[in-house]
Design an enzyme around this catalytic site. Structure first.
Site, PDB file in Angstrom:
ATOM      1  N   GLU A   2       0.769  -1.075   0.095  1.00  3.51           N
ATOM      2  CA  GLU A   2      -0.012  -0.004   0.051  1.00  3.51           C
ATOM      3  C   GLU A   2       0.987   1.265   0.055  1.00  3.51           C
ATOM      4  O   GLU A   2       1.703   1.284   0.643  1.00  3.51           O
ATOM      5  CB  GLU A   2      -0.825   0.161   1.239  1.00  3.51           C
ATOM      6  CG  GLU A   2      -1.865   1.163   1.182  1.00  3.51           C
ATOM      7  CD  GLU A   2      -2.970   1.144   2.400  1.00  3.51           C
ATOM      8  OE1 GLU A   2      -3.420  -0.032   2.368  1.00  3.51           O
ATOM      9  OE2 GLU A   2      -2.956   2.102   3.223  1.00  3.51           O
TER      10      GLU A   2
ATOM     11  N   THR B 215      -3.940   4.840  -1.638  1.00  2.42           N
ATOM     12  CA  THR B 215      -4.924   5.499  -0.520  1.00  2.42           C
ATOM     13  C   THR B 215      -5.479   6.688  -1.367  1.00  2.42           C
ATOM     14  O   THR B 215      -4.990   7.272  -2.384  1.00  2.42           O
ATOM     15  CB  THR B 215      -4.416   5.662   0.734  1.00  2.42           C
ATOM     16  OG1 THR B 215      -3.261   6.695   0.437  1.00  2.42           O
ATOM     17  CG2 THR B 215      -3.661   4.467   1.235  1.00  2.42           C
TER      18      THR B 215
ATOM     19  N   ALA C 209      -9.997  11.147   2.526  1.00  2.04           N
ATOM     20  CA  ALA C 209     -11.412  11.604   2.343  1.00  2.04           C
ATOM     21  C   ALA C 209     -11.515  13.040   2.556  1.00  2.04           C
ATOM     22  O   ALA C 209     -12.757  13.495   2.022  1.00  2.04           O
ATOM     23  CB  ALA C 209     -12.228  10.536   3.590  1.00  2.04           C
TER      24      ALA C 209
ATOM     25  N   HIS D  37      -8.305   3.019  -3.766  1.00  5.45           N
ATOM     26  CA  HIS D  37      -9.027   3.411  -2.421  1.00  5.45           C
ATOM     27  C   HIS D  37     -10.157   4.171  -2.783  1.00  5.45           C
ATOM     28  O   HIS D  37      -9.715   5.206  -3.376  1.00  5.45           O
ATOM     29  CB  HIS D  37      -8.191   3.626  -1.382  1.00  5.45           C
ATOM     30  CG  HIS D  37      -7.290   2.578  -0.845  1.00  5.45           C
ATOM     31  ND1 HIS D  37      -6.846   2.737   0.576  1.00  5.45           N
ATOM     32  CD2 HIS D  37      -6.441   1.630  -1.307  1.00  5.45           C
ATOM     33  CE1 HIS D  37      -5.906   1.999   0.573  1.00  5.45           C
ATOM     34  NE2 HIS D  37      -5.584   1.168  -0.560  1.00  5.45           N
TER      35      HIS D  37
ATOM     36  N   ARG E 287     -15.693   3.729   3.712  1.00  5.61           N
ATOM     37  CA  ARG E 287     -16.522   4.932   4.321  1.00  5.61           C
ATOM     38  C   ARG E 287     -15.553   6.079   4.552  1.00  5.61           C
ATOM     39  O   ARG E 287     -15.954   6.938   4.360  1.00  5.61           O
ATOM     40  CB  ARG E 287     -17.317   4.403   5.768  1.00  5.61           C
ATOM     41  CG  ARG E 287     -18.067   5.610   6.143  1.00  5.61           C
ATOM     42  CD  ARG E 287     -18.360   5.427   7.878  1.00  5.61           C
ATOM     43  NE  ARG E 287     -17.153   5.801   8.660  1.00  5.61           N
ATOM     44  CZ  ARG E 287     -17.005   5.622   9.855  1.00  5.61           C
ATOM     45  NH1 ARG E 287     -18.461   5.544  10.501  1.00  5.61           N
ATOM     46  NH2 ARG E 287     -15.874   5.646  10.528  1.00  5.61           N
ATOM     47  N   GLY E 288     -14.539   5.937   5.145  1.00  6.12           N
ATOM     48  CA  GLY E 288     -13.662   6.941   5.383  1.00  6.12           C
ATOM     49  C   GLY E 288     -13.761   7.493   6.869  1.00  6.12           C
ATOM     50  O   GLY E 288     -14.810   7.031   7.618  1.00  6.12           O
TER      51      GLY E 288
ATOM     52  N   ALA F 115     -19.547   1.905   4.379  1.00  2.78           N
ATOM     53  CA  ALA F 115     -19.054   1.145   3.103  1.00  2.78           C
ATOM     54  C   ALA F 115     -20.037   0.292   2.490  1.00  2.78           C
ATOM     55  O   ALA F 115     -20.122   0.091   1.114  1.00  2.78           O
ATOM     56  CB  ALA F 115     -17.898   0.708   3.430  1.00  2.78           C
TER      57      ALA F 115
ATOM     58  N   LYS G 212     -21.194  -5.978   4.265  1.00  2.00           N
ATOM     59  CA  LYS G 212     -20.277  -5.692   3.132  1.00  2.00           C
ATOM     60  C   LYS G 212     -19.995  -6.806   2.112  1.00  2.00           C
ATOM     61  O   LYS G 212     -19.857  -6.608   1.162  1.00  2.00           O
ATOM     62  CB  LYS G 212     -18.858  -5.198   3.678  1.00  2.00           C
ATOM     63  CG  LYS G 212     -19.047  -3.989   4.547  1.00  2.00           C
ATOM     64  CD  LYS G 212     -17.554  -2.967   4.662  1.00  2.00           C
ATOM     65  CE  LYS G 212     -16.665  -3.248   5.801  1.00  2.00           C
ATOM     66  NZ  LYS G 212     -15.884  -2.303   6.107  1.00  2.00           N
TER      67      LYS G 212
ATOM     68  N   GLN H 183       4.810   7.691  15.168  1.00  2.00           N
ATOM     69  CA  GLN H 183       4.005   6.913  14.394  1.00  2.00           C
ATOM     70  C   GLN H 183       3.072   5.922  14.983  1.00  2.00           C
ATOM     71  O   GLN H 183       1.731   5.987  14.678  1.00  2.00           O
ATOM     72  CB  GLN H 183       4.703   6.583  13.067  1.00  2.00           C
ATOM     73  CG  GLN H 183       4.056   5.816  12.194  1.00  2.00           C
ATOM     74  CD  GLN H 183       4.939   4.481  11.635  1.00  2.00           C
ATOM     75  OE1 GLN H 183       6.323   4.763  11.620  1.00  2.00           O
ATOM     76  NE2 GLN H 183       4.658   3.525  10.745  1.00  2.00           N
TER      77      GLN H 183
HETATM   78  P1  FAD Z   1     -17.640   0.828   7.471  1.00  2.00           P
HETATM   79  O1  FAD Z   1     -17.606  -0.393   6.889  1.00  2.00           O
HETATM   80  O2  FAD Z   1     -18.691   1.693   7.052  1.00  2.00           O
HETATM   81  O3  FAD Z   1     -17.674   0.697   8.961  1.00  2.00           O
HETATM   82  C1  FAD Z   1     -17.351   1.641  10.098  1.00  2.00           C
HETATM   83  C2  FAD Z   1     -18.054   1.700  11.180  1.00  2.00           C
HETATM   84  O4  FAD Z   1     -19.479   1.571  11.195  1.00  2.00           O
HETATM   85  C3  FAD Z   1     -17.691   0.190  12.080  1.00  2.00           C
HETATM   86  O5  FAD Z   1     -17.852   0.506  13.105  1.00  2.00           O
HETATM   87  C4  FAD Z   1     -18.809  -0.911  11.624  1.00  2.00           C
HETATM   88  O6  FAD Z   1     -19.018  -1.902  12.511  1.00  2.00           O
HETATM   89  C5  FAD Z   1     -19.776   0.105  11.394  1.00  2.00           C
HETATM   90  N1  FAD Z   1     -21.052  -0.034  10.152  1.00  2.00           N
HETATM   91  C6  FAD Z   1     -20.618  -0.510   9.110  1.00  2.00           C
HETATM   92  N2  FAD Z   1     -21.678  -0.807   8.302  1.00  2.00           N
HETATM   93  C7  FAD Z   1     -22.833  -0.390   8.927  1.00  2.00           C
HETATM   94  C8  FAD Z   1     -24.389  -0.204   8.853  1.00  2.00           C
HETATM   95  N3  FAD Z   1     -24.547  -0.865   7.687  1.00  2.00           N
HETATM   96  N4  FAD Z   1     -24.874   0.157   9.883  1.00  2.00           N
HETATM   97  C9  FAD Z   1     -24.372   0.486  11.150  1.00  2.00           C
HETATM   98  N5  FAD Z   1     -23.085   0.213  11.382  1.00  2.00           N
HETATM   99  C10 FAD Z   1     -22.236  -0.261  10.425  1.00  2.00           C
HETATM  100  N6  FAD Z   1      -9.496   5.966   4.896  1.00  2.00           N
HETATM  101  C11 FAD Z   1      -9.247   6.880   4.154  1.00  2.00           C
HETATM  102  O7  FAD Z   1      -9.963   7.949   3.966  1.00  2.00           O
HETATM  103  N7  FAD Z   1      -8.656   6.552   2.946  1.00  2.00           N
HETATM  104  C12 FAD Z   1      -8.073   5.334   2.499  1.00  2.00           C
HETATM  105  O8  FAD Z   1      -7.336   5.146   1.556  1.00  2.00           O
HETATM  106  C13 FAD Z   1      -8.140   4.329   3.564  1.00  2.00           C
HETATM  107  N8  FAD Z   1      -7.526   3.074   3.420  1.00  2.00           N
HETATM  108  C14 FAD Z   1      -7.767   2.251   4.231  1.00  2.00           C
HETATM  109  C15 FAD Z   1      -7.272   0.677   3.969  1.00  2.00           C
HETATM  110  C16 FAD Z   1      -7.320  -0.145   4.808  1.00  2.00           C
HETATM  111  C17 FAD Z   1      -6.791  -1.283   4.518  1.00  2.00           C
HETATM  112  C18 FAD Z   1      -8.065   0.299   6.088  1.00  2.00           C
HETATM  113  C19 FAD Z   1      -8.476  -0.896   6.811  1.00  2.00           C
HETATM  114  C20 FAD Z   1      -8.585   1.256   6.518  1.00  2.00           C
HETATM  115  C21 FAD Z   1      -8.567   2.383   5.342  1.00  2.00           C
HETATM  116  N9  FAD Z   1      -9.008   3.869   5.610  1.00  2.00           N
HETATM  117  C22 FAD Z   1      -8.872   4.646   4.760  1.00  2.00           C
HETATM  118  C23 FAD Z   1      -9.626   4.083   7.004  1.00  2.00           C
HETATM  119  C24 FAD Z   1     -11.386   3.668   6.878  1.00  2.00           C
HETATM  120  O9  FAD Z   1     -11.872   4.792   6.043  1.00  2.00           O
HETATM  121  C25 FAD Z   1     -11.518   4.032   8.341  1.00  2.00           C
HETATM  122  O10 FAD Z   1     -11.428   2.838   9.104  1.00  2.00           O
HETATM  123  C26 FAD Z   1     -13.117   4.030   8.563  1.00  2.00           C
HETATM  124  O11 FAD Z   1     -13.396   4.543   9.973  1.00  2.00           O
HETATM  125  C27 FAD Z   1     -13.966   3.079   8.200  1.00  2.00           C
HETATM  126  O12 FAD Z   1     -14.209   2.559   7.104  1.00  2.00           O
HETATM  127  P2  FAD Z   1     -14.874   1.281   6.732  1.00  2.00           P
HETATM  128  O13 FAD Z   1     -15.014   1.243   4.949  1.00  2.00           O
HETATM  129  O14 FAD Z   1     -14.481   0.008   7.260  1.00  2.00           O
HETATM  130  O15 FAD Z   1     -16.475   1.866   7.216  1.00  2.00           O
END
Ligand code: FAD
Length: 287
Positions: free
Chosen positions: A16, A47, A50, A77, A107-108, A123, A163, A210
Site C-alpha cells: 500500500e 490510498t 477522504a 481506494h 466509508r472513510g 461502506a 459488506k 507514528q
Molecule cells: P464501515 O464499513 O462503514 O464501518 C465503519 C463503522 O460503522 C464500523 O464500526 C462498523 O462496524 C459500522 N458499520 C458498518 N456498516 C454499518 C451499517 N450498515 N450500519 C451500522 N453500522 C455499520 N481511509 C481513507 O480515508 N482513505 C483510505 O485510502 C483508507 N484506506 C484504508 C485501507 C485499509 C486497509 C483500512 C483498514 C482502512 C482504510 N481507511 C482509509 C480508513 C477507513 O476509512 C476507516 O477505518 C473508517 O473509519 C471505516 O471505514 P470502513 O470502510 O471500514 O467503514
C-alpha cells in the site's frame, strides 16, 4: 485483472502506498514505485484521503501508472463519506476509463476536515452501488480487533457481513501487532458465514510517534513485547527501524505458517523496509 482471482494459488503479497502531499514533489512517488516494483508484488493499492481536494485525481493517476507504466495490478481506494452520488459516479467513471479493475470501497474516517454528504453513510452502501452499476472487483476493509467505533467485535463482524453480502469479494485488515487477534477474527468471520480471501495488513513500525498515533486513532493494541522494543530503541532510529522490520517478519512468518491468504504491507512509501521484508520471506510465499 481482478485481484480476487490471485488467491488460492500462493500467498499473495501486496503493498500500500499513499499519494504525495500537495506540497511535495510529485516525482517522489515514482521513486517509491521504482523501489517497490522490483519486489514483484501481486498488486499495489493507492490510498485516497477522504478530505478531498485533488487527492482523488492523484489516486486515479498513480493507480493508472502502476498498472500501465509498471505493469503491476493496482487497487484504488475510495472513501465515500463526503461523496454525493454524482461525485461517486464521476470518480468511478474515471477509474473505469483508466482501465482500473479493483476498488477498495471505504466509508472513510469522520474527522473535523470531512463533511459527510449523507448519500453514503457506510461502506456497504458504496459497495452495493458499485456492484449494481459497474464491473469492478470490490475489496472491503476489516478489523481484527474491531473497528474503533464498534461497541463489540460481534457487532463489527455483523457489519462486515453486510459488506460481503453487498458484493465485496476480498478483504484486507487494518494493521495489527498481535497475530492472535487475526486468528480469532478469522474464526468469527467464518462462523458468521463470511468466506472471502483476507489479506493480513502488516505495518513495519519504524517510528515511535507514528505507532502511538496509529494505535490511538485505530484502537490497535501494543503487545508488551512490542512496547519493550520501542521503549528500548526509541532514541536510536536505525535500531528501531531494524527491530520494527524484524518484528514484522516474525508476524508474517507465523501468518504464512497458519495459511494466511495474503500479506498486505503498509509500506508508508518506504521501499527499504519492504525490500528487507520481501528478501526474508519471498521463498515462503511460493509454497
Ligand atoms: P464501515 O464499513 O462503514 O464501518 C465503519 C463503522 O460503522 C464500523 O464500526 C462498523 O462496524 C459500522 N458499520 C458498518 N456498516 C454499518 C451499517 N450498515 N450500519 C451500522 N453500522 C455499520 N481511509 C481513507 O480515508 N482513505 C483510505 O485510502 C483508507 N484506506 C484504508 C485501507 C485499509 C486497509 C483500512 C483498514 C482502512 C482504510 N481507511 C482509509 C480508513 C477507513 O476509512 C476507516 O477505518 C473508517 O473509519 C471505516 O471505514 P470502513 O470502510 O471500514 O467503514
Amino acid at each position: 485483472m481482478k485481484t480476487s482471482e490471485l488467491f488460492g494459488k500462493k500467498t499473495v503479497l501486496s503493498f500500500e502506498i499513499f499519494p504525495p502531499k500537495p506540497t511535495a514533489d510529485e516525482k517522489v512517488i515514482y521513486e517509491t514505485l521504482d523501489g517497490l516494483s522490483g519486489l514483484n508484488p501481486d498488486f499495489i493499492s493507492v490510498t485516497y484521503g477522504a478530505g478531498g481536494g485533488n487527492n482523488c485525481s492523484k489516486t486515479v493517476r498513480i493507480a493508472s501508472d502502476i498498472k500501465h507504466k509498471y505493469g503491476i495490478e493496482s487497487i484504488a481506494h475510495l472513501p465515500c463519506i463526503n461523496l454525493s452520488e454524482e461525485d461517486a459516479v464521476g470518480i468511478l467513471n474515471q477509474l473505469e476509463a483508466e482501465g482500473i479493475e479493483n476498488i477498495l470501497a471505504l466509508r472513510g474516517d469522520i474527522t473535523a476536515e470531512v463533511t459527510p454528504n449523507g448519500r453514503f453513510t457506510h461502506a456497504d452502501e458504496l459497495i452495493r452501488f458499485i456492484r449494481e452499476k459497474y464491473h469492478f472487483n470490490i475489496i472491503a476493509a476489516c478489523y481484527p480487533e474491531g473497528h474503533i467505533e464498534s461497541k463489540c467485535i460481534v457487532e463489527d463482524i455483523e457489519n462486515l457481513k453486510r459488506k460481503a453480502d453487498a458484493g465485496a469479494s476480498q478483504l484486507v485488515t487494518q494493521l495489527f501487532l498481535d497475530n492472535d487477534f487475526f486468528y480469532r477474527f478469522q474464526e468469527r468471520a467464518a462462523l458468521a458465514g463470511i468466506d472471502l480471501p483476507t489479506e493480513a495488513g502488516i505495518m513495519p513500525v519504524t517510528n515511535k510517534k507514528q505507532i502511538e498515533r496509529m494505535t490511538k486513532m485505530c484502537g490497535v493494541q501494543l503487545p508488551e513485547k512490542f512496547r519493550r522494543i520501542i521503549d528500548k530503541y526509541e532514541n536510536n532510529p536505525e535500531a528501531l527501524r531494524d527491530a520494527g522490520i524484524a518484528y514484522a517478519i516474525n508476524q508474517i512468518v507465523d501468518l504464512i505458517a497458519h495459511g494466511v491468504d495474503g500479506i498486505h504491507l503498509y509500506t508508508m512509501n518506504k521501499p527499504y523496509a519492504a525490500r528487507k521484508i520481501y528478501e526474508a520471506v519471498y521463498s515462503m510465499l511460493k509454497v
